[in-house]
Design a protein around this motif. Structure first.
Motif, PDB file in Angstrom:
ATOM      1  N   SER A  14      10.129   4.416   6.476  1.00 12.83           N
ATOM      2  CA  SER A  14       9.152   4.614   5.411  1.00 12.83           C
ATOM      3  C   SER A  14       9.431   5.902   4.655  1.00 12.83           C
ATOM      4  CB  SER A  14       7.737   4.691   5.997  1.00 12.83           C
ATOM      5  OG  SER A  14       7.396   3.493   6.656  1.00 12.83           O
ATOM      6  N   LEU A  15       9.022   5.901   3.405  1.00 18.10           N
ATOM      7  CA  LEU A  15       9.037   7.097   2.567  1.00 18.10           C
ATOM      8  C   LEU A  15       7.803   7.062   1.671  1.00 18.10           C
ATOM      9  CD1 LEU A  15      12.721   7.468   1.260  1.00 18.10           C
ATOM     10  CD2 LEU A  15      11.523   9.041   2.791  1.00 18.10           C
ATOM     11  N   ARG A  16       7.374   8.240   1.268  1.00 15.34           N
ATOM     12  CA  ARG A  16       6.264   8.338   0.328  1.00 15.34           C
ATOM     13  C   ARG A  16       6.703   9.163  -0.868  1.00 15.34           C
ATOM     14  NH1 ARG A  16       0.714  11.764   0.447  1.00 15.34           N
ATOM     15  NH2 ARG A  16      -0.715  10.251  -0.510  1.00 15.34           N
ATOM     16  N   LEU A  17       6.684   8.547  -2.042  1.00 11.40           N
ATOM     17  CA  LEU A  17       7.024   9.245  -3.266  1.00 11.40           C
ATOM     18  C   LEU A  17       5.761   9.754  -3.939  1.00 11.40           C
ATOM     19  CD1 LEU A  17       9.663   6.789  -4.810  1.00 11.40           C
ATOM     20  CD2 LEU A  17      10.005   8.618  -3.133  1.00 11.40           C
ATOM     21  N   SER A  18       5.898  10.894  -4.602  1.00  3.13           N
ATOM     22  CA  SER A  18       4.790  11.468  -5.368  1.00  3.13           C
ATOM     23  C   SER A  18       5.230  11.658  -6.804  1.00  3.13           C
ATOM     24  CB  SER A  18       4.363  12.813  -4.778  1.00  3.13           C
ATOM     25  OG  SER A  18       3.902  12.671  -3.462  1.00  3.13           O
ATOM     26  N   CYS A  19       4.270  11.559  -7.698  1.00  3.02           N
ATOM     27  CA  CYS A  19       4.524  11.751  -9.127  1.00  3.02           C
ATOM     28  C   CYS A  19       3.375  12.563  -9.696  1.00  3.02           C
ATOM     29  CB  CYS A  19       4.610  10.406  -9.826  1.00  3.02           C
ATOM     30  SG  CYS A  19       4.601  10.505 -11.621  1.00  3.02           S
ATOM     31  N   ALA A  20       3.692  13.746 -10.196  1.00  4.94           N
ATOM     32  CA  ALA A  20       2.676  14.627 -10.751  1.00  4.94           C
ATOM     33  C   ALA A  20       2.880  14.770 -12.248  1.00  4.94           C
ATOM     34  CB  ALA A  20       2.740  15.991 -10.078  1.00  4.94           C
ATOM     35  N   ALA A  21       1.817  14.545 -12.992  1.00  3.58           N
ATOM     36  CA  ALA A  21       1.847  14.702 -14.444  1.00  3.58           C
ATOM     37  C   ALA A  21       1.068  15.954 -14.823  1.00  3.58           C
ATOM     38  CB  ALA A  21       1.244  13.480 -15.114  1.00  3.58           C
TER      39      ALA A  21
ATOM     40  N   VAL B  59      17.504   4.971  -7.730  1.00  2.00           N
ATOM     41  CA  VAL B  59      16.770   6.134  -8.251  1.00  2.00           C
ATOM     42  C   VAL B  59      15.410   5.616  -8.716  1.00  2.00           C
ATOM     43  CG1 VAL B  59      16.680   7.961  -9.966  1.00  2.00           C
ATOM     44  CG2 VAL B  59      18.882   7.297  -8.951  1.00  2.00           C
ATOM     45  N   TYR B  60      14.370   6.238  -8.222  1.00  3.48           N
ATOM     46  CA  TYR B  60      13.014   5.832  -8.552  1.00  3.48           C
ATOM     47  C   TYR B  60      12.441   6.755  -9.621  1.00  3.48           C
ATOM     48  CZ  TYR B  60      12.892   2.427  -4.800  1.00  3.48           C
ATOM     49  OH  TYR B  60      13.137   1.337  -4.009  1.00  3.48           O
ATOM     50  N   TYR B  61      11.942   6.140 -10.684  1.00  2.00           N
ATOM     51  CA  TYR B  61      11.395   6.881 -11.810  1.00  2.00           C
ATOM     52  C   TYR B  61       9.900   6.628 -11.928  1.00  2.00           C
ATOM     53  CZ  TYR B  61      16.246   7.297 -13.354  1.00  2.00           C
ATOM     54  OH  TYR B  61      17.589   7.568 -13.428  1.00  2.00           O
ATOM     55  N   CYS B  62       9.174   7.690 -12.183  1.00  2.00           N
ATOM     56  CA  CYS B  62       7.744   7.577 -12.437  1.00  2.00           C
ATOM     57  C   CYS B  62       7.501   7.509 -13.934  1.00  2.00           C
ATOM     58  CB  CYS B  62       7.015   8.775 -11.844  1.00  2.00           C
ATOM     59  SG  CYS B  62       5.234   8.766 -12.157  1.00  2.00           S
ATOM     60  N   SER B  63       6.572   6.669 -14.327  1.00  2.00           N
ATOM     61  CA  SER B  63       6.164   6.598 -15.731  1.00  2.00           C
ATOM     62  C   SER B  63       4.674   6.879 -15.822  1.00  2.00           C
ATOM     63  CB  SER B  63       6.478   5.218 -16.319  1.00  2.00           C
ATOM     64  OG  SER B  63       5.772   4.203 -15.634  1.00  2.00           O
ATOM     65  N   VAL B  64       4.316   7.575 -16.867  1.00  2.00           N
ATOM     66  CA  VAL B  64       2.923   7.932 -17.103  1.00  2.00           C
ATOM     67  C   VAL B  64       2.557   7.516 -18.513  1.00  2.00           C
ATOM     68  CG1 VAL B  64       1.247   9.810 -17.233  1.00  2.00           C
ATOM     69  CG2 VAL B  64       3.080   9.887 -15.523  1.00  2.00           C
ATOM     70  N   TRP B  65       1.554   6.660 -18.611  1.00  2.00           N
ATOM     71  CA  TRP B  65       1.070   6.197 -19.918  1.00  2.00           C
ATOM     72  C   TRP B  65      -0.134   7.074 -20.248  1.00  2.00           C
ATOM     73  CZ3 TRP B  65      -2.091   1.160 -20.879  1.00  2.00           C
ATOM     74  CH2 TRP B  65      -2.155   0.925 -22.259  1.00  2.00           C
TER      75      TRP B  65
END
Length: 118
Positions: free
Chosen positions: A17-24, A92-98
């Motif tokens: 398991s892994l946990r990714l985080s994305c901060a805007a 490669v995992y990319y975060c997107s923010v709308w």
């Protein structure tokens, strides 16, 4: 401007398991949705998961039941909990923010590498 920063990638064995985080951050009026895509060399970026401002979630069929997206609205942060990882999840995992910053647009992070060994 909106800054999007991903973290949490790494190397894991299949089944792990892994946990990714994305901060805007930035002068954000509102965040309408946040999501994750992934890309491997030579292939198009593909959708993984998204979560709306009201926490409605959508998943790609290939990750449904294994990945869970969530968000903390107070922190403008989204998470992707990835369980039972498979070698084909390597990307490669990319975060997107709308988000709305005057106008509504989609902002992307620089990506974080996830490698799953067999």
């Amino acid at each position: 401007q909106v800054q999007v920063v991903e973290s949490g990638g790494g190397l894991v064995q299949a089944g792990g398991s892994l946990r990714l985080s994305c901060a805007a951050s930035g002068s954000i009026s509102s965040i309408n949705g946040m999501g994750w895509h992934r890309q491997v060399p030579g292939k198009m970026r593909e959708f993984v998961a998204q979560i709306t401002s009201s926490s409605i979630t959508h998943y790609a069929g290939s990750v449904k039941g294994r990945f869970t997206i969530s968000r903390d609205n107070a922190k403008n942060t989204a998470y992707l909990q990835m369980n039972n990882l498979k070698p084909e999840d390597t990307a490669v995992y990319y975060c997107s923010v709308w988000a709305t910053v005057g106008v509504t647009a989609t902002y992307w992070g620089q990506g974080t590498q996830v490698t799953v060994s067999s």
